[in-house]
Structure formats: structure tokens, C-alpha cells
Design a protein around this motif. Structure first.
Motif, PDB file in Angstrom:
ATOM      1  N   HIS A 295      -6.927  10.906  -4.454  1.00 63.02           N
ATOM      2  CA  HIS A 295      -6.624  10.164  -3.229  1.00 63.02           C
ATOM      3  C   HIS A 295      -6.526  11.177  -2.095  1.00 63.02           C
ATOM      4  N   ILE A 296      -7.341  10.986  -1.076  1.00 63.40           N
ATOM      5  CA  ILE A 296      -7.428  11.982  -0.010  1.00 63.40           C
ATOM      6  C   ILE A 296      -7.081  11.345   1.331  1.00 63.40           C
ATOM      7  N   GLY A 297      -6.022  11.862   1.947  1.00 59.41           N
ATOM      8  CA  GLY A 297      -5.596  11.404   3.264  1.00 59.41           C
ATOM      9  C   GLY A 297      -5.784  12.450   4.333  1.00 59.41           C
ATOM     10  N   SER A 298      -6.273  13.621   3.959  1.00 55.15           N
ATOM     11  CA  SER A 298      -6.571  14.692   4.906  1.00 55.15           C
ATOM     12  C   SER A 298      -7.966  14.474   5.477  1.00 55.15           C
ATOM     13  N   LEU A 299      -8.079  14.425   6.790  1.00 53.14           N
ATOM     14  CA  LEU A 299      -9.395  14.196   7.386  1.00 53.14           C
ATOM     15  C   LEU A 299     -10.345  15.347   7.079  1.00 53.14           C
TER      16      LEU A 299
ATOM     17  N   ASP B 231     -11.053   8.628  -3.798  1.00 53.40           N
ATOM     18  CA  ASP B 231     -10.690   7.595  -2.833  1.00 53.40           C
ATOM     19  C   ASP B 231     -10.384   8.272  -1.505  1.00 53.40           C
ATOM     20  N   LEU B 232     -11.242   8.050  -0.520  1.00 57.82           N
ATOM     21  CA  LEU B 232     -11.011   8.571   0.824  1.00 57.82           C
ATOM     22  C   LEU B 232     -10.262   7.494   1.609  1.00 57.82           C
ATOM     23  N   ASP B 233      -8.993   7.737   1.840  1.00 60.38           N
ATOM     24  CA  ASP B 233      -8.120   6.771   2.501  1.00 60.38           C
ATOM     25  C   ASP B 233      -8.328   6.883   4.015  1.00 60.38           C
ATOM     26  N   ILE B 234      -9.232   6.077   4.546  1.00 55.08           N
ATOM     27  CA  ILE B 234      -9.623   6.203   5.951  1.00 55.08           C
ATOM     28  C   ILE B 234      -8.468   5.826   6.881  1.00 55.08           C
TER      29      ILE B 234
ATOM     30  N   ARG C 160      -4.140  11.075  -9.430  1.00 57.08           N
ATOM     31  CA  ARG C 160      -3.482  10.269 -10.453  1.00 57.08           C
ATOM     32  C   ARG C 160      -4.538   9.882 -11.474  1.00 57.08           C
ATOM     33  N   ASN C 161      -4.290  10.301 -12.723  1.00 57.40           N
ATOM     34  CA  ASN C 161      -5.269  10.109 -13.797  1.00 57.40           C
ATOM     35  C   ASN C 161      -6.593  10.759 -13.400  1.00 57.40           C
TER      36      ASN C 161
ATOM     37  N   GLU D 132       0.856  -1.190   0.000  1.00 56.56           N
ATOM     38  CA  GLU D 132       0.000   0.000   0.000  1.00 56.56           C
ATOM     39  C   GLU D 132       0.892   1.240   0.000  1.00 56.56           C
ATOM     40  N   THR D 133       0.766   2.042  -1.034  1.00 57.11           N
ATOM     41  CA  THR D 133       1.618   3.218  -1.158  1.00 57.11           C
ATOM     42  C   THR D 133       1.077   4.354  -0.298  1.00 57.11           C
ATOM     43  N   ALA D 134       1.980   5.092   0.288  1.00 50.36           N
ATOM     44  CA  ALA D 134       1.584   6.229   1.103  1.00 50.36           C
ATOM     45  C   ALA D 134       1.166   7.384   0.203  1.00 50.36           C
ATOM     46  N   THR D 135      -0.095   7.782   0.281  1.00 52.65           N
ATOM     47  CA  THR D 135      -0.570   8.899  -0.527  1.00 52.65           C
ATOM     48  C   THR D 135      -0.329  10.201   0.215  1.00 52.65           C
ATOM     49  N   GLY D 136      -0.305  11.291  -0.533  1.00 51.03           N
ATOM     50  CA  GLY D 136      -0.209  12.598   0.106  1.00 51.03           C
ATOM     51  C   GLY D 136      -1.532  12.981   0.726  1.00 51.03           C
TER      52      GLY D 136
END
Length: 410
Positions: free
Chosen positions: A40-44, A316-319, A35-36, A26-30
Motif C-alpha cells: 500500500h503506497i501513499g507516498s506520491l 495498491d497506489l492510494d491516490i 500486508r501479506n 477506509e483505513t489510513a495507510t502509511g
């Protein structure tokens, strides 16, 4: 008092991670990246904005975009949006409100736990993940109304349904070949037919004649057809049985491996115990990603940056990442610390149960169900006999824990 000032006594100032479920590859997203055609969202904070943009997005997780909507008179709560979704949530809220969970289902959970502990003390050893499955199936089946088949049989049907080929939401057709789609249909049809014949049909016939205080009786009252009811039962089976089973097992594993936290949990009053479980589910969300499809342009903001999400793009909400966002959970967010300070408006569970109109109504049930079993089990002389294994389910984007064997004394 901040977390740093309190010292988070279990760890002091030691950095590191207590997370047990780390997905290989699993790659660490910002915080917010694209991408395309996929964000990808890692900010709550940004993820909450997406979940609140309910008129600009649609459900895209759990293969929702591939469920034929014209089959249903009432769109399943999993894929509905807008006013219909709001009405559905209001209608089912009465089954999952905290007071209802405590008063109506407390006795049920206590009775099931009695059986589990009696068996565990007789045998002296249990495979806990299997026990957790039967426990969650029995409790949730009673709430939903699937009470005609034996619990092990219903559990087997639900487990078989989730034996699906891998998928990749960033690719067309979920990255599956025609052969894989055929395999998915084959693996899913059998368990769903079994659920229909042995569980749903008998329940519908029974509740049509004599309604009860359960979800199926409510759906019949709302004029749902058989297809509607079947899909709702699969939905509640997923949320109430499968993911809750995994979290109960994960929470047990954490508490067994952390003697200080276990001692505190066993001695605490209910409110404090629930806060400990909330911290554990924040760190180890059973569903690791949520997906939304953008239907009209809208902006989200993270810190000082603004991003425009365009129509047709997938979000994609990366919970797993949002729940470890240091802006929301300061001071080593990958450590277990029930006393940590949170930013304003941030829930103790993070986004493990979603947020806003799409928040999971079963949150009170999941946490109290977990507590009802673990509080009594861990008060006994229980020790972990084996290191469990972790695998991953692409359909729900969550972990699967197997082989957690416990020795249980009297």
C-alpha cells in the motif's frame, strides 16, 4: 512565494480538510506499507516510481487480470503494456491533445451546454448529477463515434454496467463467491450486449463505409476486430463518461459551497479556471486507487527508506493519499488552495490522471469539458437546494454523488 506566505487566502492558516468524499471504514495507510502480498503506497514519490517501472509491472486495476487476453487481436489500451501500449497512446493522442480539444470539440461542448442551460432556466431546477451524466455521454460519444443511439439510452447502459457486486483486491478471486461472479456476469452482459447492438455495430458499419474523425474510425483503420472495438468503447465510456461525470458534479458542489472560490472562478481567464479545477481534482480524485502487479523485483524509495517489491506481489497506489502527501503538497494538503506550492516535478492534479506511460490521455478533455459547463452555469443565479449523498464504486474505486439539486434563475 510559498503557500504559507501567501496565506492561502480562502483559509488563512486554519488547519482542517475540505475533502467531501471520505470513504467510511477506509483505513489510513502509511507512506509505504505491506500486508501479506500486497503493498500500500501513499507516498506520491514512491507511487510515481511504481508507475515508471513499466517493464516490471502490469495493469491490475479495473479487474484487468480477469479479462481474457486471448479474445483480442489488439489488447485493449486499459490492459496493454510495453511497446503495444505506447503505440496505442501515440495513435489516440491526436484526439485528446489540448489544441484539438479546444478547436475540434469546443463548439460541440458549447452546443450541449446551451441545451442544458436553456432547459435549466425553463424548469428553474435541475438534478445536476443527472445533467452531468448526459453531458459527458453526449460529448464523449461524439468523440468516440457512438452517435447512433439516443444519449439517455447509452447513459442507462453504462450505468447498468457498473452495478456490480463488491470486490476485494487483496483476496483471491477478488473476494467474490461463485454466486457473486455469476451476478457480475449477469449485470455486465446485458448492458454490453446493448452497447454492441445499438451503439457499436451501427457505428462500425457506418464508419467502415465513411470514416470520420473519431476513435472508432481510427480503430477500424488499425484493423481492430469487433471485440477489440467493443472493449475500447467500454473503456472510453468508463473514463470519458462515468468518472468525468462524478468529477464535474464534485467540482460544482465545491464551488457552490465556497462563494469566494466560485466568484474567483467565474471571473477568471481560462488558464486560472483550469488551475482551480486541477486543484479540486487533486483533492477529490474520481479514481481513488490504481493497482499494478509486479512481474520482476524492483526497488522504490521513500524519503531515506528503500523497499523491494517482489515478483507476484500486488501494489495498491492510494491516490487519495498520494494527492494529500505533505512532501508533495506542503501546508494543509487537504485544503483547497489553487495557488499552493508543489515539490519539483509534481503535477497540479497529483496522480488523479495517473502518470508516465499510463497517464490518462483524456486529461485535457476532462478539465476543459468540466470548465465549459461550470463556467457558464455558475455565472447564473444558481444555488444548491439539497445536500447530495456519496456512495462508493468498488470497480473503479471512486465516489458516486447523487441528488445534487440546484435552483437556477435567469
Amino acid at each position: 512565494m510559498t503557500t504559507e506566505q501567501s496565506g492561502c487566502p480562502m483559509h488563512g492558516s486554519a488547519p482542517g480538510s475540505d475533502r467531501k468524499a471520505s470513504k467510511p471504514g477506509e483505513t489510513a495507510t502509511g507512506r509505504v506499507t505491506q500486508r501479506n502480498k500486497m503493498w500500500h503506497i501513499g507516498s506520491l514519490a514512491a507511487a510515481k516510481e511504481v508507475l515508471l517501472a513499466r517493464h516490471s509491472t502490469l495493469q491490475a486495476g479495473f479487474t484487468a487480470e480477469y479479462i481474457p487476453r486471448n479474445v483480442f487481436r489488439n489488447h485493449p489500451i486499459l490492459i496493454s503494456d510495453g511497446p503495444q501500449h505506447d503505440q496505442q497512446r501515440r495513435n489516440v493522442a491526436r484526439f485528446f491533445a489540448p489544441k484539438v480539444v479546444a478547436s475540434r470539440y469546443g463548439t460541440l461542448m458549447e452546443a450541449v451546454v446551451d441545451k442544458i442551460l436553456d432547459q435549466a432556466q425553463r424548469t428553474g431546477s435541475i438534478t445536476f448529477d443527472q445533467v452531468a451524466l448526459y453531458y459527458t455521454v453526449e460529448v464523449t460519444a461524439s468523440i468516440v463515434g457512438l452517435t447512433h443511439a439516443r444519449v439517455p439510452a447509452l447513459a442507462r447502459r453504462l450505468e447498468k454496467f457498473f452495478r456490480q457486486p463488491p470486490l476485494d483486491r487483496s483476496k483471491p478471486q477478488l473476494g467474490r463467491t461463485k454466486r457473486q461472479w455469476m451476478s457480475a456476469a449477469h449485470n455486465g452482459i446485458g448492458p454490453v450486449l446493448g452497447l454492441l447492438i445499438f451503439d457499436v455495430l451501427p457505428a462500425v458499419c457506418s464508419r467502415t463505409k465513411a470514416p470520420r474523425q473519431d476513435v472508432i474510425s481510427h480503430l477500424i483503420e488499425q484493423d481492430y476486430n469487433l471485440a477489440d472495438i467493443l472493449v475500447e468503447c467500454v473503456t472510453y465510456g468508463t473514463a470519458g463518461m462515468v468518472t468525468t461525470r462524478e468529477f464535474i458534479t464534485m467540482a460544482c458542489w465545491h464551488l457552490l459551497d465556497n462563494p469566494a472560490l466560485r466568484q474567483r472562478y467565474v471571473a477568471a481567464e481560462e488558464a486560472e479556471r483550469l488551475s482551480i479545477l486541477a486543484e479540486l481534482i487533486r483533492l477529490e480524485p474520481p479514481v481513488g486507487h490504481l493497482y499494478r502487479r509486479v512481474t520482476e523485483n524492483f526497488d522504490v524509495t521513500d524519503r531515506d527508506d528503500t523497499y523491494t517489491l517482489a515478483t507476484g506481489e500486488l501494489v495498491d497506489l492510494d491516490i487519495r493519499k498520494t494527492n494529500a502527501d505533505a512532501d508533495a503538497f506542503a501546508h494543509d494538503p487537504l485544503r483547497v488552495c489553487p495557488d499552493r506550492e508543489r515539490s519539483e516535478g509534481v503535477q497540479d492534479v497529483g496522480l488523479s490522471f495517473g502518470f508516465g506511460a499510463h497517464g490518462c490521455p483524456g486529461q485535457p478533455l476532462a478539465l476543459r469539458e468540466t470548465d465549459a459547463l461550470l463556467h457558464r452555469l455558475l455565472a447564473l443565479p444558481v444555488a444548491r437546494e439539497s445536500e447530495p449523498t456519496i456512495s462508493w464504486d468498488d470497480l473503479i474505486e471512486g465516489y458516486k454523488i447523487r441528488g445534487l439539486t440546484l435552483s437556477v434563475g435567469s
